[in-house]
Design an enzyme around this catalytic site. Structure first.
Site, PDB file in Angstrom:
ATOM      1  N   HIS A 140     135.451  39.217  50.749  1.00 51.57           N
ATOM      2  CA  HIS A 140     134.311  38.636  50.129  1.00 51.57           C
ATOM      3  C   HIS A 140     133.894  39.017  48.729  1.00 51.57           C
ATOM      4  CE1 HIS A 140     130.135  37.076  49.409  1.00 51.57           C
ATOM      5  NE2 HIS A 140     129.957  38.162  49.278  1.00 51.57           N
ATOM      6  N   HIS A 145     133.228  37.284  44.189  1.00 50.12           N
ATOM      7  CA  HIS A 145     132.184  37.676  43.367  1.00 50.12           C
ATOM      8  C   HIS A 145     132.906  37.993  41.769  1.00 50.12           C
ATOM      9  CE1 HIS A 145     128.189  37.807  45.212  1.00 50.12           C
ATOM     10  NE2 HIS A 145     129.189  38.728  46.461  1.00 50.12           N
ATOM     11  N   GLU A 186     125.080  33.730  46.112  1.00 51.22           N
ATOM     12  CA  GLU A 186     125.860  33.641  47.004  1.00 51.22           C
ATOM     13  C   GLU A 186     126.209  32.213  47.518  1.00 51.22           C
ATOM     14  OE1 GLU A 186     127.526  36.177  48.411  1.00 51.22           O
ATOM     15  OE2 GLU A 186     126.367  37.917  48.073  1.00 51.22           O
ATOM     16  N   SER A 205     134.318  32.636  49.556  1.00 59.68           N
ATOM     17  CA  SER A 205     134.867  33.387  50.145  1.00 59.68           C
ATOM     18  C   SER A 205     134.996  32.676  51.703  1.00 59.68           C
ATOM     19  CB  SER A 205     134.558  34.728  50.122  1.00 59.68           C
ATOM     20  OG  SER A 205     133.183  34.795  50.781  1.00 59.68           O
TER      21      SER A 205
HETATM   22 CO    CO Z   1     128.299  38.789  48.376  1.00 59.82          CO
END
Ligand code: CO
Ligand code: PHE
Length: 298
Positions: A140, A145, A186, A205
């Site tokens: 993730h 990111h 997010e 993700s």
């Molecule tokens: Co995150």
């Protein structure tokens, strides 16, 4: 997706379960060495499987900024070495990745971001968690990111968020600020000339939430509105019931540039909105047909 970040669910103590990760050898800033040699062949293979699945989804659903950075980085062949990515990140936006054992306390997290250091969890999920993971793992943190840290405007936004977090921590406003992180970093969507695309790491993700967030008729999609977002609760164990849509990263950066102190004072004590709420003043891209969902596959 089933965790909260930057506000709740940190090691400060609100998680329902014991945190994974080895917090034994960390430094005072919660960083550790990545210890890349310790990853097993099975873990590299699991990484390749996770990567391939996401790769097939992002081409149509992620924003160009994400897709282009991911293609340049080309880290699908196994768990990447942070050092190799840092060598590319430094000249691009002057960010660096730092290895952490898992979730870190809010203030520590904010301080890293304020100094252009992005904390990345060192451990990879188990094979049984291919679709669902209860805390952020290296897949993730990295896949979701890192590509966006190559975008100069977004990279500056995350640093500004870190600085704002330090201030919000003093003002007791972390919950409001955490909603902004959730609905942008997010779970953010962006309206591009090619249509709606995802830029949020929690979406990018996730195997299931990429097409859901962009295409499904179920959730609400509403134009970005800072104060509205800071009053909107979110769910951590289902797909989102509402996504907020920006026009471009400049809008995000500019809307969040003012001092938030008066906003916090204004919102303090006000009612919050349920995640499924659509308000009269909302700029509605889509009103969801079925905004309540069952537990998801991360
Ligand atoms: Co995150
Ligand atoms: N401008 C915000 C403040 O003064 C800081 C911030 C920037 C917060 C970007 C979030 C995102 O608190």
């Amino acid at each position: 997706m089933a965790w909260e970040r930057a506000g709740r669910g940190s090691v400060a103590g609100e998680t329902a379960h014991k945190l994974r990760g080895d917090y034994g050898d960390m430094r005072s800033d919660h960083t550790v060495d990545q210890d890349w040699e310790a990853y097993t062949a099975d873990e590299h293979e699991l990484w390749r499987r996770l990567y391939r699945r996401q790769e097939s989804l992002i081409a149509r659903h992620a924003c160009d900024e994400f897709n282009n950075a991911l293609a340049d980085l080309n880290f699908g062949e196994g768990i990447p070495r942070f050092g190799a990515i840092n060598a590319k990140l430094r000249p691009a936006t002057n960010w660096q990745l730092v290895a952490v054992p898992g979730l870190v306390p809010d203030l520590t997290f904010f301080e890293h971001l304020a100094n252009r250091r992005f904390p990345v969890t060192v451990w990879l999920r188990d094979p049984g968690e291919f679709d669902y993971i209860v805390e952020p793992d290296i897949f993730h943190d990295f896949f979701g990111h890192v590509p966006m840290l190559f975008n100069p405007v977004f990279a500056d936004y995350i640093q500004a968020y870190g600085r704002g977090g330090i201030k919000a921590h003093e003002l007791g406003a972390i919950e409001m600020l955490a909603r902004l992180y959730w609905y942008t970093v997010e779970f953010g969507l962006i309206h591009t000339p090619k249509g709606l695309r995802a830029y949020g790491a929690g979406i990018l993700s996730s195997g299931g939430e990429i097409p859901y967030s962009v295409e499904s008729a179920d959730p609400n999609r509403i134009g970005f509105d800072l104060l509205r977002i800071m009053q909107t609760r979110y769910k951590i164990d289902t797909y989102q019931e509402t996504y907020f849509v920006i026009r471009d990263f400049g809008q995000l950066f500019e809307a969040t540039a003012p001092d938030f102190s008066p906003y916090y004072a204004q919102l303090n004590g006000r009612d919050t909105f349920a995640p499924s709420t659509v308000l009269a003043g909302d700029r509605v891209y889509q009103r969801g047909l079925a905004p309540v969902r069952t537990a998801n596959g991360a």
